[in-house]
Write an enzyme that holds these catalytic residues in place. Structure first.
Site, mmCIF file in Angstrom:
data_model
loop_
_atom_site.group_PDB
_atom_site.id
_atom_site.type_symbol
_atom_site.label_atom_id
_atom_site.label_comp_id
_atom_site.label_asym_id
_atom_site.label_seq_id
_atom_site.Cartn_x
_atom_site.Cartn_y
_atom_site.Cartn_z
ATOM 1 N N SER A 188 0.834 -1.198 0.000
ATOM 2 C CA SER A 188 0.000 0.000 0.000
ATOM 3 C C SER A 188 0.873 1.254 0.000
ATOM 4 C CB SER A 188 -0.957 -0.040 1.192
ATOM 5 O OG SER A 188 -1.988 0.915 1.043
ATOM 6 N N ASP A 283 -10.196 -4.368 -3.478
ATOM 7 C CA ASP A 283 -9.345 -3.280 -3.016
ATOM 8 C C ASP A 283 -9.521 -2.084 -3.941
ATOM 9 O OD1 ASP A 283 -7.307 -1.612 -2.172
ATOM 10 O OD2 ASP A 283 -5.698 -3.062 -2.477
ATOM 11 N N HIS A 313 -7.728 -5.622 0.629
ATOM 12 C CA HIS A 313 -6.557 -4.834 0.980
ATOM 13 C C HIS A 313 -6.044 -5.261 2.363
ATOM 14 C CE1 HIS A 313 -4.123 -1.167 0.460
ATOM 15 N NE2 HIS A 313 -4.215 -1.032 1.784
#
Length: 344
Positions: A188, A283, A313
């Site tokens: 991320s 996600d 995610h």
């Protein structure tokens, strides 16, 4: 194990059919994908809790850490962990070095940055995952805690990531790493920082990483449409939370166009480090990760890309609760080992 953790783990061991019934009665399907039953139950439960957007960043950090502690696996026992400091541009950065136990020979290395929108997260966020990479890839992993916003807005996290990688590359002997076989990676926001480090190496002429590991990376902070909409309300990352992160991390609208914020906006991606790009099916960041992988390929960069279709995610921190997440992380670790050892 705490009582709460025991209850959560026990509940998630129920058959998929029961978990789906407890989560609304039918599997959650988006964009032709079906969410893992355990992830679906967590998503339903998570939606009932106050969003971190209602919290101040300090409270959000502690709340997120407590929640993830219920889901993560135990660190690999065969890996030695050493607490240390890494020189940063504004002072020492906390770090952890992971090495397979008993292995004193120089090993390939990976400098890793955790997820959290550059606002939340710490060394513990990716502690288990870093231990998995070290054991399975048989490499040394340097887990670095960069400065967080809003106390330290852009470009502080970027400056820390670049400094940490450059220090590791220059001090391979001290870390027990093989010079020239040191990669950079993260998930991320950590994936964003890793992509930026790879680009900055070419722009500024310092030693390029041997690998860029980008797990559901943020590549364009201004991205709209596609999975940002279709997956915009799926636990644990929503479009609203992404906006909350941006509001704390960035200084203003002009930052969205900065290549150190949105590496997707770099026109020329040629000559960058080989990449492993892994996205999650459920996600908001899925499409921008896939698009960045395609652009790297088109520029002639060696890329291994896949989407873990059934996962959300932050699955790197769910290895103790979702078997599919653990399997996905172990596969990533195997890929890292193969590439760093020149087998790919």
């Amino acid at each position: 194990m705490s009582l709460q953790k025991f209850i959560v783990r026990s509940l998630l061991k129920l058959p998929d059919s029961i978990l789906v019934k407890m989560s609304g009665g039918k599997p959650l399907a988006i964009d032709g994908r079906i969410l893992d039953a355990r992830a679906q139950l967590l998503a339903v439960q998570g939606a009932r809790q106050p969003s971190i957007t209602t919290l101040d960043p300090v409270t959000a950090r502690s709340a997120t850490s407590a929640g993830l502690a219920l889901l993560d696996d135990a660190p690999r026992a065969s890996v030695e962990v050493r607490e240390m400091k890494v020189p940063g541009p504004a002072g020492p950065l906390d770090a952890r070095l992971y090495r397979p136990s008993g292995n004193t020979a120089p090993l390939p290395g990976l400098v890793f940055f955790h997820f959290g929108g550059c606002v939340i997260g710490d060394l513990d966020t990716c502690h288990v995952f870093c231990s998995m990479i070290s054991e399975i890839a048989n490499c040394a992993v340097l887990n670095v805690a960069y400065r967080l916003a809003p106390e330290h807005r852009f470009p502080a996290p970027v400056d820390d990531a670049v400094a940490a990688y450059r220090w590791a590359a220059a001090n391979a002997d001290e870390l027990g790493m093989i010079a020239g076989r040191i990669g950079v990676g993260g998930d991320s926001a950590g994936g964003n920082l890793s992509a930026v480090v790879a680009q900055e190496a070419r722009r500024k002429g310092f030693e390029p990483p041997a690998l860029q590991l980008l797990i559901y990376p943020v590549t364009d902070w201004a991205a709209k449409g596609g999975s940002m909409e279709s997956c915009g309300n799926v636990y644990p990352l929503t479009a609203e939370i992404m906006n909350w992160f941006a509001g704390h991390y960035l200084n203003g609208p002009a930052d969205y166009a900065d290549l150190r914020v949105s590496p997707m906006k770099e026109a020329d991606l040629s000559g960058l480090a080989p990449a492993i790009v892994v996205t999650a099916g459920f996600d908001p960041l899925r499409d921008q990760g896939a698009q960045y992988a395609e652009r790297l390929k088109a520029a002639g960069v060696s890329v291994s890309y896949r989407c873990e279709d059934s996962l959300p995610h932050a699955f790197t921190a769910m290895t103790g609760a979702i078997p599919a997440a653990k399997a996905a992380c172990e596969k990533i670790a195997r890929d890292v080992g193969s590439l760093l050892r020149g087998a790919v």
